[in-house]
Write a protein that holds these residues in place. Structure first.
Motif, short mmCIF file in Angstrom:
data_model
loop_
_atom_site.label_atom_id
_atom_site.label_comp_id
_atom_site.label_asym_id
_atom_site.label_seq_id
_atom_site.Cartn_x
_atom_site.Cartn_y
_atom_site.Cartn_z
N ALA A 71 0.81 -1.05 -0.07
CA ALA A 71 0.06 0.00 0.04
C ALA A 71 0.84 1.19 -0.08
CB ALA A 71 -0.95 0.11 1.06
N ARG A 95 -4.34 -2.53 7.37
CA ARG A 95 -5.35 -1.40 7.98
C ARG A 95 -5.14 -0.65 9.22
NH1 ARG A 95 -8.96 -6.50 6.97
NH2 ARG A 95 -9.46 -6.29 5.00
N HIS A 98 -3.63 2.42 7.42
CA HIS A 98 -4.15 3.09 6.27
C HIS A 98 -5.59 2.66 6.31
CE1 HIS A 98 -0.19 3.72 4.53
NE2 HIS A 98 0.07 2.64 4.71
N ASN A 99 -6.31 3.41 5.30
CA ASN A 99 -8.09 3.22 5.18
C ASN A 99 -7.98 1.73 4.65
OD1 ASN A 99 -10.53 3.29 3.90
ND2 ASN A 99 -10.57 5.35 4.97
N ALA A 100 -9.09 1.10 5.02
CA ALA A 100 -9.40 -0.10 4.30
C ALA A 100 -9.37 -0.36 3.12
CB ALA A 100 -10.65 -0.69 5.19
N MET A 101 -9.73 0.61 2.29
CA MET A 101 -9.95 0.79 0.83
C MET A 101 -8.62 0.59 0.42
SD MET A 101 -10.98 4.58 -0.28
CE MET A 101 -9.93 5.71 -0.85
N PHE A 102 -7.48 0.96 0.76
CA PHE A 102 -6.24 0.81 0.36
C PHE A 102 -5.52 -0.86 0.64
CE2 PHE A 102 -6.47 5.38 0.99
CZ PHE A 102 -6.38 5.77 -0.49
N CYS A 103 -6.18 -1.63 1.41
CA CYS A 103 -5.87 -2.74 1.98
C CYS A 103 -6.81 -3.97 1.75
CB CYS A 103 -5.50 -2.84 3.56
SG CYS A 103 -4.80 -1.38 4.15
N GLU A 104 -7.28 -3.93 0.46
CA GLU A 104 -8.32 -4.99 0.09
C GLU A 104 -7.58 -6.37 0.09
OE1 GLU A 104 -10.03 -3.52 -3.69
OE2 GLU A 104 -11.39 -1.97 -2.68
N GLU A 105 -8.37 -7.21 0.35
CA GLU A 105 -8.22 -8.76 0.42
C GLU A 105 -7.53 -9.23 -0.94
OE1 GLU A 105 -8.15 -11.34 2.77
OE2 GLU A 105 -8.54 -10.19 4.49
N LYS A 106 -8.24 -8.51 -2.13
CA LYS A 106 -8.06 -9.25 -3.31
C LYS A 106 -6.51 -8.72 -3.87
CE LYS A 106 -10.28 -5.26 -5.58
NZ LYS A 106 -11.49 -4.73 -6.50
#
Length: 114
Positions: A71, A95, A98-106
């Motif tokens: 990230a 997370r 950083h914000n969760a949108m920058f740490c996606e599982e995919k």
């Protein structure tokens, strides 16, 4: 004659010498012997079971999963014998900063090592 036969039969059957029940000490000795045999059998079974488990775990190659997530300029890494746990650990590390949108599982990538 019939009464005498029945009477004789009752006397013979009620005579304690005719039954000759084992004494308490004989019964206890026999029970102790049986308990010792059973204990030996249980110990042998437990030892065999331990050997089987030990051989199974010693000869099995467990995979190790190494997962990473980048990230921005930081790369987060985690290793585990459980792939899901390694992926979750990496995502949680990301997370935390950083914000969760920058740490996606995919976005998590994993490699398997034997």
């Amino acid at each position: 004659m019939k009464n005498i036969t029945i009477l004789t039969l009752l006397i013979v059957l009620s005579n304690p010498v005719a039954h000759a029940a084992p004494s308490d000490s004989q019964r206890i000795t026999e029970l102790e012997h049986r308990v010792a045999e059973l204990t030996e059998q249980v110990n042998r079974l437990l030892a065999d079971r331990w050997d089987d488990r030990h051989d199974y775990h010693r000869n099995r190659n467990y995979p190790v999963y190494s997962c990473s997530l980048t990230a921005f300029t930081e790369t987060y890494r985690a290793q585990s014998s459980n792939r899901g746990k390694a992926r979750l650990d990496v995502a949680n590390q990301c997370r935390a900063k950083h914000n969760a949108m920058f740490c996606e599982e995919k976005a998590v990538t994993c490699e398997t090592y034997q």
